[in-house]
Motif scaffolding. Structure first.
Motif, PDB file in Angstrom:
ATOM      1  N   LYS A  67     -15.559  82.337  -6.726  1.00  0.00           N
ATOM      2  CA  LYS A  67     -16.937  82.812  -6.516  1.00  0.00           C
ATOM      3  C   LYS A  67     -17.046  83.578  -5.191  1.00  0.00           C
ATOM      4  O   LYS A  67     -17.701  84.620  -5.126  1.00  0.00           O
ATOM      5  N   LEU A 212     -19.488  81.684   2.588  1.00  0.00           N
ATOM      6  CA  LEU A 212     -19.866  81.828   1.173  1.00  0.00           C
ATOM      7  C   LEU A 212     -19.584  80.539   0.397  1.00  0.00           C
ATOM      8  O   LEU A 212     -20.413  80.078  -0.387  1.00  0.00           O
ATOM      9  N   SER A 215     -22.063  77.944   1.137  1.00  0.00           N
ATOM     10  CA  SER A 215     -23.322  78.222   0.438  1.00  0.00           C
ATOM     11  C   SER A 215     -23.223  77.857  -1.047  1.00  0.00           C
ATOM     12  O   SER A 215     -24.081  77.147  -1.577  1.00  0.00           O
ATOM     13  N   TYR A 216     -22.148  78.328  -1.700  1.00  0.00           N
ATOM     14  CA  TYR A 216     -21.994  78.081  -3.144  1.00  0.00           C
ATOM     15  C   TYR A 216     -21.943  76.583  -3.468  1.00  0.00           C
ATOM     16  O   TYR A 216     -22.404  76.154  -4.518  1.00  0.00           O
ATOM     17  N   HIS A 219     -25.906  74.822  -3.922  1.00  0.00           N
ATOM     18  CA  HIS A 219     -26.950  75.562  -4.624  1.00  0.00           C
ATOM     19  C   HIS A 219     -27.206  76.947  -4.029  1.00  0.00           C
ATOM     20  O   HIS A 219     -28.343  77.408  -4.013  1.00  0.00           O
ATOM     21  N   GLY A 220     -26.168  77.583  -3.493  1.00  0.00           N
ATOM     22  CA  GLY A 220     -26.344  78.935  -2.963  1.00  0.00           C
ATOM     23  C   GLY A 220     -27.317  78.997  -1.808  1.00  0.00           C
ATOM     24  O   GLY A 220     -28.091  79.942  -1.672  1.00  0.00           O
ATOM     25  N   LYS A 221     -27.247  77.975  -0.947  1.00  0.00           N
ATOM     26  CA  LYS A 221     -28.218  77.899   0.156  1.00  0.00           C
ATOM     27  C   LYS A 221     -28.074  79.088   1.109  1.00  0.00           C
ATOM     28  O   LYS A 221     -26.979  79.625   1.302  1.00  0.00           O
ATOM     29  N   ASN A 228     -32.689  79.606  -1.235  1.00  0.00           N
ATOM     30  CA  ASN A 228     -31.532  79.789  -2.125  1.00  0.00           C
ATOM     31  C   ASN A 228     -31.303  81.272  -2.365  1.00  0.00           C
ATOM     32  O   ASN A 228     -32.104  81.941  -3.000  1.00  0.00           O
ATOM     33  N   ARG A 230     -28.302  82.693  -3.586  1.00  0.00           N
ATOM     34  CA  ARG A 230     -27.400  83.033  -4.694  1.00  0.00           C
ATOM     35  C   ARG A 230     -27.330  81.835  -5.628  1.00  0.00           C
ATOM     36  O   ARG A 230     -27.755  80.734  -5.272  1.00  0.00           O
ATOM     37  N   ILE A 231     -26.818  82.073  -6.869  1.00  0.00           N
ATOM     38  CA  ILE A 231     -26.676  80.980  -7.825  1.00  0.00           C
ATOM     39  C   ILE A 231     -25.425  80.196  -7.464  1.00  0.00           C
ATOM     40  O   ILE A 231     -24.319  80.737  -7.449  1.00  0.00           O
ATOM     41  N   GLY A 232     -25.598  78.922  -7.137  1.00  0.00           N
ATOM     42  CA  GLY A 232     -24.454  78.135  -6.678  1.00  0.00           C
ATOM     43  C   GLY A 232     -24.200  76.916  -7.544  1.00  0.00           C
ATOM     44  O   GLY A 232     -24.454  76.924  -8.745  1.00  0.00           O
TER      45      GLY A 232
END
Ligand SMILES: *Cc1c(COP(=O)(O)O)cnc(C)c1O
Length: 373
Positions: A67, A212, A215-216, A219-221, A228, A230-232
């Motif tokens: 990702k 990254l 974050s992933y 929950h893509g914080k 949020n 991004r989609i994590g």
């Protein structure tokens, strides 16, 4: 006799382990408690990378790396045909295509010559864009990173080290989980460094990829948990597992030395009877498995049955090439031709190995193998 002996390991670590677990429970900080950050620092220092990002499993660790690199549909990811299913599964889950590469019959690891062949084939076909090489440190032995790094440089590919079985290994003193552009490991209980459930980690020197992956995994914080960007995923290492791993890590170097002695005792007794594992000069294995090769399928299956009669556990890692797995049959993945993997699946047998196995037990296993062969 046990194939791995995690109960015995627990008894030896019991005082420290019970305290670490109860402290974590009493603290109330069950998610991302201070033990998680502390463990990440200790692990990064141990393998020699700038960053360690822990997560919920070795499979998730591979997913987080892919990702972070934005690997997806239309991308080719080169994966050894002889490995655990996760290595390719993570690729497919991201929508990318695993291209299966044959392995070296002596080290069981990805064969640099076949890797280059498969990269050229993929480029010639022009349907997929080569992006990443996933090298697996199978059974604890680091892959041939000097050769893989050269090929990656030549074709502009990233290296993802799947060190799920490799933690503790080294090449000329440089430790496993530091060889990839991103490297991953698993803390599944039976791995060289295991916790008491599922867990995993990613390692990298790259600040941007580390941010990254951090974050992933949550929950893509963005700037906070409730921002949020991004989609994590929800993929964190539990505080209690981090506390367990801190205790295990403190005992790890002693266990690594012990298991290397066990492997040497096996090899001294078996080298004239079966094909014993090969550790190239300058390489150190963490012996996730001690895997011998027999003369054929009949001899391998016969030996496994004979050992079972004697009360000696053994395992076939792995019985099926990745490209023959049901999930990958009938898919429009490029035709895999991996004859070495196909042969290995018929002749490999992994013997009981752990740091606490006794010389008496090693003798019992080796005498049984001698009797049969
Ligand atoms: C165990 C393993 C994984 C997956 O790790 P989990 O923590 O079980 O998700 C990935 N790759 C290899 C080579 C493994 O052996």
């Amino acid at each position: 006799m046990r194939f791995k002996d995690l109960k015995q390991q627990y008894q030896l670590l019991k005082a420290d382990m019970d305290k670490a677990i109860l402290d974590a429970v009493a603290s109330g900080a069950y998610i991302m408690g201070p033990q998680v950050k502390d463990l990440e620092k200790e692990l990064a220092a141990y393998v020699g990378t700038r960053h360690c990002i822990s997560c919920a499993s070795g499979t998730d660790a591979l997913t987080l790396a892919l990702k972070a690199w934005g690997v997806g549909k239309g991308d080719a990811v080169f994966v050894p045909d002889f490995t655990f299913f996760s290595t390719a599964e993570a690729v497919s889950l991201e929508g990318a295509t695993p291209v299966f590469v044959d392995v070296d019959s002596a080290t069981f690891n990805i064969d640099p010559a076949d890797l280059e062949k498969k990269i050229r084939q993929t480029l010639r076909r022009g349907e997929l864009a080569p992006k990443v090489i996933i090298a697996v440190d199978l059974f604890g032995l680091p892959a041939d990173y000097p050769a893989i790094r050269k090929i990656a440089g030549q074709y502009g590919l990233l290296i993802l080290e799947d060190g799920a079985q490799g933690f503790g290994g080294a090449i000329n003193g440089k430790r496993s989980c530091s060889f990839g552009d991103i490297s991953t490991t698993s803390f599944f209980p039976g791995k060289p460094l295991g916790c008491y459930g599922d867990g995993g980690a990613c390692f990298t020197d790259n600040d941007e990829w580390a941010a990254l992956m951090d974050s992933y995994r949550m929950h893509g914080k963005g700037s906070s948990k409730y921002d949020n960007v991004r989609i994590g995923m929800n993929s964190r290492l539990d505080t209690i597992q981090a506390a367990i791993l801190q205790v295990k890590l403190s005992a790890f170097d002693g266990e690594l030395a012990a298991i290397n002695n066990v492997a040497a005792e096996y090899t001294a007794r078996l080298a004239d009877i079966v094909e014993t594992p090969v550790v190239p000069d300058g390489y150190l294995s963490s012996w996730a498995q001690y895997t011998v090769r027999l003369d054929g399928r009949a001899e391998r299956d016969g030996l496994q049955a004979y050992l079972e009669e004697q009360g000696i556990p053994s395992m076939v890692y792995y019985p099926t090439p990745m490209h023959c797995q049901t999930a990958y049959r009938n898919q429009s993945i490029p035709e895999a031709d991996c004859p070495v993997t196909c042969q290995l699946c018929d002749i490999v047998l992994s013997l009981p190995i752990h740091p606490y196995i006794s010389l008496g037990e090693i003798d019992r296993v080796c005498n049984a193998i001698k009797n049969f062969v």
